[in-house]
Design a protein around this motif. Structure first.
Motif, PDB file in Angstrom:
ATOM      1  N   GLN A 261       0.816  -1.215   0.000  1.00 21.52           N
ATOM      2  CA  GLN A 261       0.000   0.000   0.000  1.00 21.52           C
ATOM      3  C   GLN A 261       0.849   1.265   0.000  1.00 21.52           C
ATOM      4  OE1 GLN A 261       0.264  -2.159   2.501  1.00 21.52           O
ATOM      5  NE2 GLN A 261       0.226  -1.148   4.489  1.00 21.52           N
ATOM      6  N   TYR A 262       2.097   1.170   0.431  1.00 21.06           N
ATOM      7  CA  TYR A 262       2.975   2.346   0.450  1.00 21.06           C
ATOM      8  C   TYR A 262       3.632   2.620  -0.907  1.00 21.06           C
ATOM      9  CZ  TYR A 262       2.286   2.328   5.448  1.00 21.06           C
ATOM     10  OH  TYR A 262       1.719   2.381   6.694  1.00 21.06           O
TER      11      TYR A 262
ATOM     12  N   ASP B 178       0.937   9.233  -3.407  1.00 21.09           N
ATOM     13  CA  ASP B 178       0.030  10.093  -2.654  1.00 21.09           C
ATOM     14  C   ASP B 178       0.654  11.489  -2.556  1.00 21.09           C
ATOM     15  OD1 ASP B 178       2.058   9.853  -0.786  1.00 21.09           O
ATOM     16  OD2 ASP B 178       0.853   8.815   0.698  1.00 21.09           O
TER      17      ASP B 178
ATOM     18  N   SER C 298       4.148  11.740  -0.887  1.00 23.44           N
ATOM     19  CA  SER C 298       5.234  11.285  -1.755  1.00 23.44           C
ATOM     20  C   SER C 298       5.577  12.345  -2.799  1.00 23.44           C
ATOM     21  CB  SER C 298       4.844   9.989  -2.463  1.00 23.44           C
ATOM     22  OG  SER C 298       4.612   8.972  -1.523  1.00 23.44           O
TER      23      SER C 298
END
Length: 93
Positions: free
Chosen positions: A61-62, A66, A69
């Motif tokens: 999920q990272y 987003d 980031s």
């Protein structure tokens, strides 16, 4: 650069030969470059006070982009542009 230039008087007056440069990890390459130019006769030691990224993989999920980031990428790009600009500016002096 300005902080280093102003501090160089104190460093030379006090005959300091070893100096620790403390700043955020993303800013360290530019800080060390500037310090080496302003304080050529001083042994410089980098000490990163924080990191913008986490080197540990915490899950799939990272990997999804987003806003955080994107901001980290912009900060990194700004630092590399700043380092290139300092190198160019200091060579012209």
């Amino acid at each position: 650069m300005e902080n280093l230039e102003l501090s160089s008087y104190l460093v030379s007056t006090e005959k300091i030969k070893n100096l620790v440069i403390v700043t955020n990890a993303f800013h360290m390459p530019r800080a060390m470059y500037c310090a080496s130019r302003v304080l050529p006769n001083v042994n410089l030691y980098p000490y990163a006070s924080g990191r913008t990224t986490d080197p540990v993989f915490r899950g799939i999920q990272y990997l999804i982009p987003d806003a955080g980031s994107f901001m980290s990428s912009c900060i990194g790009i700004k630092e590399w542009i700043g380092l290139a600009a300092y190198r160019l500016f200091l060579q012209l002096q």
